[in-house]
Design a protein around this motif. Structure first.
Motif, short mmCIF file in Angstrom:
data_model
loop_
_atom_site.label_atom_id
_atom_site.label_comp_id
_atom_site.label_asym_id
_atom_site.label_seq_id
_atom_site.Cartn_x
_atom_site.Cartn_y
_atom_site.Cartn_z
N ALA A 51 0.83 -0.88 0.06
CA ALA A 51 0.05 -0.35 0.06
C ALA A 51 0.59 1.14 -0.11
O ALA A 51 2.02 1.64 0.91
CB ALA A 51 -0.99 0.11 1.27
N SER A 52 0.72 1.89 -0.12
CA SER A 52 1.06 3.54 -1.01
C SER A 52 0.21 4.37 0.35
O SER A 52 -0.33 4.16 0.87
CB SER A 52 1.06 4.12 -2.52
N PRO A 53 1.20 5.54 0.40
CA PRO A 53 0.72 6.49 1.76
C PRO A 53 -0.82 6.89 1.38
O PRO A 53 -0.91 6.70 0.66
CB PRO A 53 1.43 7.61 1.76
N LEU A 54 -1.55 7.24 2.99
CA LEU A 54 -3.29 7.62 1.91
C LEU A 54 -3.59 8.40 2.28
O LEU A 54 -3.36 9.10 3.94
CB LEU A 54 -3.92 6.21 3.35
N ARG A 55 -4.37 9.30 1.61
CA ARG A 55 -4.36 10.96 1.57
C ARG A 55 -5.96 10.66 2.79
O ARG A 55 -6.84 9.26 2.84
CB ARG A 55 -5.26 11.05 0.59
N PHE A 56 -6.57 11.60 3.79
CA PHE A 56 -7.70 11.49 4.46
C PHE A 56 -8.86 11.61 3.70
O PHE A 56 -9.85 10.78 4.48
CB PHE A 56 -7.25 12.58 5.28
#
Length: 230
Positions: A51-56
């Protein structure tokens, strides 16, 4: 000589990190995943996805809204268990980590069970995924794996498209559950689990929970609770 032996021992103990695109068995995937607990990774149809960093707004917030909606239902329905990003051992080629899962936590009643090492084994009755950047995985390879393994209902919220699909497994195929005249989708597997789709998509959680309460007050939900407790 000693240095050479030590070097060889270090090489034998080395565990390669998981990389997106790796093709691994489930057992090798778990071995490598255990060695890198600071990252989320899934095995889908034998392929690793890290997984890539997740946005809010496109992921974290809608994820929280799904948890809120399903959490209220689970609290009001004894015999169910709700999970957030729990690893699921589906089969030898699939070990996903769905955003949300809901399962019947009763011996000989539900499809899945919790293993001795605290993982979900088998297909939960319901899985929900928030699909922002990885919509193709959730709607194709992952959907196929969930269908083949018998996940009864599958929700995909495509946040960038502002669209939600709710599929129900019927005769081995996923068919869409459609909203009624009031814009409400009603679960088949979990009676009383009602969703005001437009309200969820617009962030109106007050209405989402009010409609859910109507489902919880329904005769169908009362009978479902009685069956679970019987």
């Amino acid at each position: 000589m000693a240095a050479s032996v030590e070097h060889g021992l270090n090489n034998s103990a080395f565990i390669p990190p998981l990389e997106s695109g790796d093709r691994l068995t489930r057992y090798e995937f778990e071995r490598r995943y255990t060695a890198m607990p600071d990252k989320k990774a899934e095995l889908i149809e034998g392929v690793v996805y890290v997984a890539s960093p997740l946005r809010f707004r496109s992921h974290g917030q809608p994820h929280g809204q799904l948890i809120t909606w399903l959490g209220v239902y689970q609290v009001c329905t004894p015999g169910l268990a709700l999970g957030d990003n729990a690893t699921v051992r589906l089969d030898l080629d699939n070990e996903p980590q769905p955003n949300v899962l809901l399962l019947i936590d009763k011996p000989n009643r539900g499809q899945a069970q919790i293993s001795e090492d605290d993982y979900v084994e088998g297909a939960p009755e319901l899985v929900a995924e928030v699909a922002a950047s990885n919509a193709s995985i959730d709607l194709y390879d992952k959907k196929r794996a969930y269908r083949r393994n018998g996940v009864q209902e599958y929700i995909v919220w495509q946040t960038l498209e502002n669209k939600l699909d709710w599929f129900c497994l019927q005769n081995g195929e996923y068919l869409p559950l459609l909203a009624d005249a009031d814009g409400v989708i009603k679960s088949i597997v979990f009676p009383g689990l009602w969703l005001a789709v437009t309200s969820l998509l617009t962030g109106d959680m007050t209405t989402v929970l009010a409609v859910l309460q109507q489902g919880l007050n329904s005769k169908e939900h009362t009978e479902f609770v009685e069956r679970l407790s019987g």
